[in-house]
Design a protein around this motif. Structure first.
Motif, PDB file in Angstrom:
ATOM      1  N   LEU A   1      -1.767  -9.016   5.135  1.00 28.41           N
ATOM      2  CA  LEU A   1      -0.808  -8.542   4.139  1.00 28.41           C
ATOM      3  C   LEU A   1      -0.648  -7.037   4.259  1.00 28.41           C
ATOM      4  O   LEU A   1      -1.616  -6.294   4.180  1.00 28.41           O
ATOM      5  CB  LEU A   1      -1.278  -8.895   2.729  1.00 28.41           C
ATOM      6  CG  LEU A   1      -1.372 -10.380   2.412  1.00 28.41           C
ATOM      7  CD1 LEU A   1      -1.881 -10.575   0.990  1.00 28.41           C
ATOM      8  CD2 LEU A   1      -0.028 -11.057   2.592  1.00 28.41           C
ATOM      9  N   CYS A   2       0.594  -6.620   4.467  1.00 28.06           N
ATOM     10  CA  CYS A   2       0.932  -5.205   4.506  1.00 28.06           C
ATOM     11  C   CYS A   2       2.082  -5.003   3.537  1.00 28.06           C
ATOM     12  O   CYS A   2       3.132  -5.633   3.693  1.00 28.06           O
ATOM     13  CB  CYS A   2       1.345  -4.770   5.913  1.00 28.06           C
ATOM     14  SG  CYS A   2       1.872  -3.048   5.958  1.00 28.06           S
ATOM     15  N   ARG A   3       1.891  -4.139   2.584  1.00 28.94           N
ATOM     16  CA  ARG A   3       2.918  -3.943   1.560  1.00 28.94           C
ATOM     17  C   ARG A   3       3.794  -2.731   1.839  1.00 28.94           C
ATOM     18  O   ARG A   3       4.706  -2.463   1.077  1.00 28.94           O
ATOM     19  CB  ARG A   3       2.244  -3.805   0.203  1.00 28.94           C
ATOM     20  CG  ARG A   3       1.569  -5.082  -0.182  1.00 28.94           C
ATOM     21  CD  ARG A   3       0.990  -5.015  -1.554  1.00 28.94           C
ATOM     22  NE  ARG A   3       0.560  -6.373  -1.912  1.00 28.94           N
ATOM     23  CZ  ARG A   3      -0.443  -6.641  -2.700  1.00 28.94           C
ATOM     24  NH1 ARG A   3      -1.105  -5.660  -3.249  1.00 28.94           N
ATOM     25  NH2 ARG A   3      -0.763  -7.876  -2.969  1.00 28.94           N
ATOM     26  N   CYS A   4       3.515  -2.004   2.901  1.00 26.82           N
ATOM     27  CA  CYS A   4       4.231  -0.752   3.131  1.00 26.82           C
ATOM     28  C   CYS A   4       5.207  -0.777   4.305  1.00 26.82           C
ATOM     29  O   CYS A   4       6.289  -0.220   4.212  1.00 26.82           O
ATOM     30  CB  CYS A   4       3.248   0.381   3.357  1.00 26.82           C
ATOM     31  SG  CYS A   4       2.131   0.686   1.998  1.00 26.82           S
ATOM     32  N   THR A   5       4.827  -1.344   5.435  1.00 23.39           N
ATOM     33  CA  THR A   5       5.598  -1.120   6.656  1.00 23.39           C
ATOM     34  C   THR A   5       6.718  -2.104   6.912  1.00 23.39           C
ATOM     35  O   THR A   5       7.613  -1.806   7.681  1.00 23.39           O
ATOM     36  CB  THR A   5       4.694  -1.165   7.901  1.00 23.39           C
ATOM     37  OG1 THR A   5       4.190  -2.492   8.044  1.00 23.39           O
ATOM     38  CG2 THR A   5       3.578  -0.161   7.814  1.00 23.39           C
ATOM     39  N   GLY A   6       6.670  -3.286   6.353  1.00 22.63           N
ATOM     40  CA  GLY A   6       7.653  -4.290   6.690  1.00 22.63           C
ATOM     41  C   GLY A   6       7.375  -4.964   8.021  1.00 22.63           C
ATOM     42  O   GLY A   6       8.194  -5.715   8.515  1.00 22.63           O
TER      43      GLY A   6
END
Length: 177
Positions: free
Chosen positions: A142-147
Motif C-alpha cells: 500500500l502506497c498512499r502517495c505516489t500512485g
C-alpha cells in the motif's frame, strides 16, 4: 528453536544484511520489533501490523516476508536482508534505490523500504520482468502517495540497468544515501 535463558528469553542468531547478528527475544516478539528495537535496524517500518500494507517486508533466505507476521525466534540461522542491506556500500545507493530517486518513486517514504525489498528479491529471480509482473509485485504494497506509476517505471529501469542495458550512473547520483 533457540534455548530459553533464565529470564525466559531466546537468544536468536542469524545473518543480517550479510553480517552475523544475535538478539535476545521473548517467544512472542515479532521480527519487526527485534530488528527495530533489539538491533536498531529502523529501516523496516511497522504499518498495519496485520501483514496487509507491506511496509515491514524483509527478505528471509531470499524470500520476501512480512516481518510483522514473523516471530523472531523463527529466524534462527536465517539470512535476513532489510532495506539497509540494499546499498552496495555506505554512502552509495543500489541500482533500484537510485532508480527510485531518479523517478521520484517515493514521497513520504513510509512504504518504500518494503517495496524496495520485494522488488530486489523479485529482480534477483526475474531479471527481465514485464510491466505486468512489476505491477503485481508492487500491488502487494500500500502506497498512499505516489500512485505507483513512478515506482513501476523505476523498477523497470533498474531491471534494465542490472541486466547491463541501462545507463551507467554518474558518481554524483550515488553520492547520497
Amino acid at each position: 528453536m533457540p534455548q530459553l535463558d533464565a529470564k525466559g528469553r531466546h537468544a536468536v542468531a542469524f545473518t543480517l544484511n550479510g553480517r552475523p547478528a544475535a538478539v535476545e527475544v521473548e517467544t512472542r516478539t515479532l521480527l519487526t520489533d527485534a530488528l527495530r528495537h533489539g538491533l536498531g535496524a529502523t529501516g523496516t517500518h511497522v504499518g498495519c501490523e496485520h501483514g496487509v500494507c507491506g511496509a515491514c517486508t524483509v527478505s528471509i533466505d531470499g524470500v520476501p516476508a512480512r516481518a510483522c507476521l514473523t516471530l523472531a525466534v523463527g529466524i534462527e540461522g536465517c539470512a535476513i536482508r532489510t532495506v539497509e542491506g540494499l546499498a552496495p556500500e555506505p554512502g552509495r545507493l543500489g541500482s533500484l534505490q537510485a532508480a527510485f530517486r531518479r523517478h521520484h518513486a517515493l514521497q513520504c517514504g513510509f512504504c518504500t523500504a518494503g517495496i524496495l525489498v520485494s522488488l530486489d528479491a523479485y529482480l534477483a529471480l526475474r531479471p527481465s520482468p514485464s510491466r505486468r509482473e512489476i505491477t503485481e509485485v508492487v500491488g502487494g504494497h500500500l502506497c498512499r502517495c505516489t500512485g505507483y506509476a513512478p515506482i513501476i517505471e523505476a523498477a523497470l529501469e533498474a531491471a534494465a540497468e542490472l541486466r547491463g542495458e541501462g545507463p551507467a550512473l554518474a558518481p554524483s547520483e550515488n553520492a547520497h544515501a
